[in-house]
Every structure is written in structure tokens, then in C-alpha cells.
Design a protein around this motif. Sequence first.
Motif, short mmCIF file in Angstrom:
data_model
loop_
_atom_site.label_atom_id
_atom_site.label_comp_id
_atom_site.label_asym_id
_atom_site.label_seq_id
_atom_site.Cartn_x
_atom_site.Cartn_y
_atom_site.Cartn_z
N GLN A 55 0.82 -1.06 -0.74
CA GLN A 55 0.30 0.44 0.36
C GLN A 55 0.60 0.88 -0.40
N LEU A 56 2.27 1.59 0.55
CA LEU A 56 2.27 2.60 1.45
C LEU A 56 3.46 2.61 -0.22
N ALA A 57 3.94 1.55 -1.28
CA ALA A 57 4.29 1.49 -2.68
C ALA A 57 3.27 2.70 -3.32
N LEU A 58 2.17 2.03 -3.55
CA LEU A 58 1.26 3.19 -4.12
C LEU A 58 1.38 4.54 -4.13
N LEU A 59 1.82 5.21 -3.35
CA LEU A 59 2.30 6.54 -2.88
C LEU A 59 3.41 7.39 -3.25
N PRO A 60 2.85 8.68 -4.09
CA PRO A 60 4.43 9.01 -4.57
C PRO A 60 5.26 9.43 -2.95
N LYS A 65 10.78 9.20 -1.55
CA LYS A 65 12.31 8.79 -0.30
C LYS A 65 13.10 7.37 -0.48
N VAL A 66 12.26 6.82 -1.61
CA VAL A 66 13.07 5.99 -1.72
C VAL A 66 14.09 6.68 -3.04
N GLY A 67 13.91 7.36 -3.83
CA GLY A 67 14.25 8.16 -4.64
C GLY A 67 15.45 8.61 -4.41
N PHE A 68 15.04 9.30 -3.40
CA PHE A 68 16.30 10.79 -2.68
C PHE A 68 17.49 9.36 -1.68
N VAL A 69 17.11 8.60 -1.07
CA VAL A 69 17.84 7.09 -0.69
C VAL A 69 18.94 6.61 -1.98
N ALA A 70 17.77 6.15 -2.61
CA ALA A 70 18.98 6.24 -4.08
C ALA A 70 19.92 6.41 -4.79
N CYS A 182 10.26 0.97 7.27
CA CYS A 182 9.99 1.92 8.02
C CYS A 182 8.86 2.52 7.47
N PRO A 183 7.72 3.03 8.82
CA PRO A 183 6.45 3.70 7.66
C PRO A 183 6.83 5.35 7.80
N GLU A 184 7.57 5.83 7.65
CA GLU A 184 7.33 7.93 7.81
C GLU A 184 7.73 7.36 5.95
N LEU A 185 7.02 8.59 5.46
CA LEU A 185 6.57 9.25 3.95
C LEU A 185 6.51 10.69 4.16
#
Length: 215
Positions: A55-60, A65-70, A182-185
Motif C-alpha cells: 500500500q505504501l508503494a502506491l504513494l508518491p 523517499k526511495v529515490g532520494f535514498v537511492a 520504515c512507515p515514515e514518508l
Amino acid sequence: MKTDALIAMLASGADVASPVPPGAAGRATTTLGAGLLASVALMAMLLGVRPNLEQLALLPDFWIKVGFVAAITVASWHAAHRLCLPAADTRALPLLIAMPLLLMWALGAISMNEAPPEQRAELFWGATWRSCPLLIAMLALPILAAALRLMRQLAPTRLRLAGAAAGFAAGCMAALVYCLHCPELAASFVGFWYVLGMLVPTAIGAAIGPKVLAW
């Protein structure tokens, strides 16, 4: 890389900032892969993958977050590698690392400014600020060990800086692993608490770099 090998390379006129010898890339991939797998296993055993990750993966915001960390992970590993090559140009490295940080901080500032005043504290502190940096630091330890082992095979000359770069790269990769739990977005949370978690192994790497990387 030992001193005699470096002297022989310099004497032969080889470019010390050129690609690593054949076979070295495979060994590096294996070593880093082992560190990453250990970090993932540690996360899975002690924390677990987030139950609502789909469900989290459906959110921009999740992909921001993932793009920044990557992005900062790629930049930090590039910086760590350059710092292990004598005569390599390192002038652009601070800017390379600063770019994703500045973008995330700007996004966090915009989000905080647009949010109602009563929601701003929640956007910054989230629900996991106490544990987030420590968990990222914990997950970074096996990756840091792998990174330092790799650096010993090269020729870092600024040992404390190289150790710090290895620690920061390990922290960034560990933060990527931590995204699975992590649940934080919120951008303001990620831009501060995630980065704080990355800085813990950075400090460890800087502290032990001169002793571990000496050659």
C-alpha cells in the motif's frame, strides 16, 4: 593495494585513477553483496518487512523517499571509490553528495510551509524518530565492514576521510534497506532523521579509518 604495488604502478606510468584490474570488480561485487545481504537479513530478523509495504508503494511520497535514498547511495559509493584512487579528481564529490540532500531539504521545507501549523511537528518528528537513526546505523555495520575490507585492497591516502566516506556510503545503503520497514514518508522526517542515521556510521568510519585502512 600494498605500497610496493602502488610504486610499481606509478613507475610503469599507469593511470592510478583508471579502472581496477580484471577480476577486482567481481570480488568487489561479492564483498559488497555479502555485506548488503547481511544487512537485509538483520532487518528481516529484527524488524521485518512492513506489512503494508504494498500500500505504501502506491504513494508518491514513498518513491520520493526511495529515490532520494537511492540517489545519495549512488553518489556516496562513487565518492568512496574515488577517495581510494590516488590522483583521482575529488573536487566535484561534495557537490555530488549535496545535490540530493539539498533537493530533499527543499522539499521538506516546502511541505512544512504548506502544512497546517498543527501538523508540522508530526511531519518532522513522525512516530519513529527515536529509533530511526539507531536502526539505520545498526543495519550499516555489516556493509561498513565490507566497504572497509574493499578499501584495504585499494590505495586510499586520506585514511580518515576515506573511512568516513565508507561509513557514509554504508549508512546510505542501510537506509535503503530500512525503507522496507520504515512507515515514515514525510520529506522533512527523511531529510533529517535518515541523514542522522547515515552520519553515525560516517563517524565510526572516520574514527577507525586511519587504523583499519593503513597500508
